[in-house]
Scaffold this active site. Structure first.
Site, PDB file in Angstrom:
ATOM      1  N   CYS A 152       0.800  -1.230   0.000  1.00 44.55           N
ATOM      2  CA  CYS A 152       0.000   0.000   0.000  1.00 44.55           C
ATOM      3  C   CYS A 152       0.827   1.272   0.000  1.00 44.55           C
ATOM      4  O   CYS A 152       0.273   2.368  -0.186  1.00 44.55           O
ATOM      5  CB  CYS A 152      -0.933   0.022   1.215  1.00 44.55           C
ATOM      6  SG  CYS A 152      -1.846  -1.502   1.474  1.00 44.55           S
ATOM      7  N   HIS A 291      -4.194   7.279   6.065  1.00 41.66           N
ATOM      8  CA  HIS A 291      -4.247   5.958   5.436  1.00 41.66           C
ATOM      9  C   HIS A 291      -5.631   5.364   5.669  1.00 41.66           C
ATOM     10  O   HIS A 291      -6.226   4.812   4.756  1.00 41.66           O
ATOM     11  CB  HIS A 291      -3.145   5.072   6.003  1.00 41.66           C
ATOM     12  CG  HIS A 291      -3.017   3.761   5.309  1.00 41.66           C
ATOM     13  ND1 HIS A 291      -2.737   3.666   3.961  1.00 41.66           N
ATOM     14  CD2 HIS A 291      -3.135   2.477   5.765  1.00 41.66           C
ATOM     15  CE1 HIS A 291      -2.688   2.382   3.617  1.00 41.66           C
ATOM     16  NE2 HIS A 291      -2.933   1.650   4.686  1.00 41.66           N
ATOM     17  N   GLU A 302      -2.994   4.195  13.580  1.00 42.55           N
ATOM     18  CA  GLU A 302      -2.674   5.453  12.903  1.00 42.55           C
ATOM     19  C   GLU A 302      -2.975   6.639  13.801  1.00 42.55           C
ATOM     20  O   GLU A 302      -2.195   7.597  13.861  1.00 42.55           O
ATOM     21  CB  GLU A 302      -3.442   5.568  11.596  1.00 42.55           C
ATOM     22  CG  GLU A 302      -3.067   6.818  10.805  1.00 42.55           C
ATOM     23  CD  GLU A 302      -3.634   6.833   9.395  1.00 42.55           C
ATOM     24  OE1 GLU A 302      -3.196   7.690   8.598  1.00 42.55           O
ATOM     25  OE2 GLU A 302      -4.514   6.000   9.085  1.00 42.55           O
ATOM     26  N   LYS A 323     -10.538   7.065   1.365  1.00 39.68           N
ATOM     27  CA  LYS A 323     -10.788   5.678   0.940  1.00 39.68           C
ATOM     28  C   LYS A 323     -12.250   5.299   1.109  1.00 39.68           C
ATOM     29  O   LYS A 323     -12.742   4.376   0.445  1.00 39.68           O
ATOM     30  CB  LYS A 323      -9.915   4.713   1.740  1.00 39.68           C
ATOM     31  CG  LYS A 323      -8.443   4.711   1.352  1.00 39.68           C
ATOM     32  CD  LYS A 323      -7.680   3.655   2.144  1.00 39.68           C
ATOM     33  CE  LYS A 323      -6.216   3.571   1.729  1.00 39.68           C
ATOM     34  NZ  LYS A 323      -5.437   4.752   2.152  1.00 39.68           N
ATOM     35  N   HIS A 328      -9.769   1.450  -1.702  1.00 40.28           N
ATOM     36  CA  HIS A 328      -8.337   1.307  -1.422  1.00 40.28           C
ATOM     37  C   HIS A 328      -7.647   0.811  -2.687  1.00 40.28           C
ATOM     38  O   HIS A 328      -7.835  -0.326  -3.108  1.00 40.28           O
ATOM     39  CB  HIS A 328      -8.151   0.311  -0.274  1.00 40.28           C
ATOM     40  CG  HIS A 328      -6.757   0.271   0.277  1.00 40.28           C
ATOM     41  ND1 HIS A 328      -5.681   0.883  -0.343  1.00 40.28           N
ATOM     42  CD2 HIS A 328      -6.243  -0.309   1.396  1.00 40.28           C
ATOM     43  CE1 HIS A 328      -4.591   0.682   0.368  1.00 40.28           C
ATOM     44  NE2 HIS A 328      -4.893  -0.039   1.424  1.00 40.28           N
ATOM     45  N   PHE A 388       1.262  -3.320   4.326  1.00 38.79           N
ATOM     46  CA  PHE A 388       1.660  -4.664   4.703  1.00 38.79           C
ATOM     47  C   PHE A 388       3.159  -4.802   4.430  1.00 38.79           C
ATOM     48  O   PHE A 388       3.671  -4.277   3.445  1.00 38.79           O
ATOM     49  CB  PHE A 388       0.898  -5.697   3.880  1.00 38.79           C
ATOM     50  CG  PHE A 388      -0.462  -6.047   4.423  1.00 38.79           C
ATOM     51  CD1 PHE A 388      -1.014  -5.372   5.496  1.00 38.79           C
ATOM     52  CD2 PHE A 388      -1.204  -7.078   3.860  1.00 38.79           C
ATOM     53  CE1 PHE A 388      -2.259  -5.690   5.997  1.00 38.79           C
ATOM     54  CE2 PHE A 388      -2.455  -7.419   4.352  1.00 38.79           C
ATOM     55  CZ  PHE A 388      -2.987  -6.727   5.421  1.00 38.79           C
TER      56      PHE A 388
END
Length: 400
Positions: A152, A291, A302, A323, A328, A388
């Protein structure tokens, strides 16, 4: 050392192919999420792009060119047009820096699901560096053509690396961004198996993604491509280019803790790096495009990272995760959200944090309301991309 200017924007996004229209749709809180693949055992939704490949390719040119590369070619071309760059730059002084997480998912899915005959161009179609290569071929780029595949964070890292190349005078112009096109049954099933995609009642797909909300339960996939044209601010001024914003700082590093579980301290390190490079204090940054994946763990981590860095000034930072509206985009998420962040500064308006409902107390932030917000005092903004693998990337933009 000259500042890095953003002089062109190009998108192929779920909300369209014009950055201004995309931004206005986000301000209105319009969701691009819709149901997909009714044949799957569990309901699924995604944000897809209405893309007419005939605008960019002949039938002959399309052979072996996956959708992920098609979208990249189109978005990069629109960005170059927007920047007003037309054959007046030494091709050896132009670079392409592209983020792509999964490569040609359509080509790979077709190979797996075929009738026993695998198309001979499957390999060049699905390789992750294909989008960057096709952009280079279309634009005649003979400088560095690089691909970053960091889940990402892919395209946010690509933009940061492009900015470094501009600062170091390695290139005069950088075409920086990302592309992703992974809305195929196999990929959706894989993400469902991880239990990271949101569940919803059929008919409620549009509001299924609720970042930072008490009842959040995951994200929805999106597809698309987005590119920024970067060049030195000195060069941009000399040629009379419009400067949307400047890219003043970036930070990236690794949690080094877990492959899929995020870490607040790792994210905070990236945030501090970006601030340090820009020479700013946390209180100087007025907006964060988060994010914000609407996962149970990710949103809390976050928020904790922002709180660790902003401290008592956290309440002054406006935050939203777009998002909720465009999905996403994985490898292209950082690029699309960078475009949104640049436009927020350029237009002095902030897109909303969609569908939030009741905010989780563990995610207490100054979230932008559903109606969006004017931001006449915001002079700097950040875009977060946390991946990730533990890679964290933060881009910090300033008003031109």
């Amino acid at each position: 050392m000259s500042r890095v200017a953003v002089t062109g924007l190009g998108v192929m996004a779920p909300h369209g192919d014009e950055p201004g229209s995309l931004f206005e749709a986000l301000l209105r809180g319009e969701s691009a999420l819709a149901p997909i693949f009714p044949e799957l055992p569990k309901p699924a939704a995604a944000a897809t792009v209405a893309f007419d490949e005939s605008r960019w390719f002949t039938k002959l040119q399309l052979a072996g060119v996956d959708r992920v590369s098609q979208l990249a070619v189109a978005a990069a071309d629109l960005a170059m047009r927007d920047a007003g760059i037309r054959g007046d730059v030494d091709p050896e002084r132009i670079g392409v820096y592209t983020g792509c997480g999964m490569g040609g998912a359509t080509a790979l899915d077709a190979a797996y699901r075929g009738n026993g005959r695998v198309p001979p161009l499957t390999i060049p179609a699905f390789m992750p560096n294909a989008p960057a290569s096709h952009v280079a071929i279309r634009q005649g780029v003979q400088g560095p053509v690089l691909t970053y595949s960091v889940a990402c964070a892919s395209s946010a890292v690509a933009i940061a690396e492009a900015a470094k190349a501009v600062q170091r005078d390695e290139v005069d112009v950088a075409i920086a961004g990302g592309s992703e096109a992974l809305i195929v049954p196999g990929v959706v099933l894989a993400w469902q198996a991880m239990q990271t995609l949101a569940s919803f009642v059929p008919g409620e797909e549009a509001t299924a993604i609720r970042p930072f909300a008490t009842d959040r339960n995951g994200f929805a996939l999106g597809e698309g491509a987005a590119f920024l044209i970067l060049e030195s601010a000195d060069r941009a001024r000399q040629r009379g280019a419009r400067i949307y914003a400047t890219l003043d700082g970036w930070g990236h590093g690794c949690d080094a803790t877990h492959l899929t579980k995020p870490d607040a301290h790792g994210q905070a390190r990236a945030l501090r790096q970006a601030l340090r490079q820009a020479g700013l204090r946390p209180r100087d940054v007025g907006y964060c495009n988060a994010h914000g994946t609407a996962t149970r763990i990710g949103d809390v981590v976050e928020r904790d990272a922002l709180a660790e860095v902003w401290g008592d000034d956290l309440g002054e930072l406006r935050v939203s995760s777009t998002k909720a509206l465009h999905g996403h985009l994985l490898g292209a998420a950082g690029a699309l959200e960078a475009v949104v962040t640049v436009l927020a500064l350029h237009r002095r308006q902030l897109p909303p944090n969609g569908h939030r409902g009741e905010v989780d107390p563990a995610c207490s932030l100054n979230l932008v309301p559903q109606a969006g917000a004017d931001a006449p005092q915001v002079e700097a903004a950040i875009s977060n991309s946390f991946a990730f693998g533990g890679t964290n990337a933060v881009l910090l933009f300033g008003r031109a």
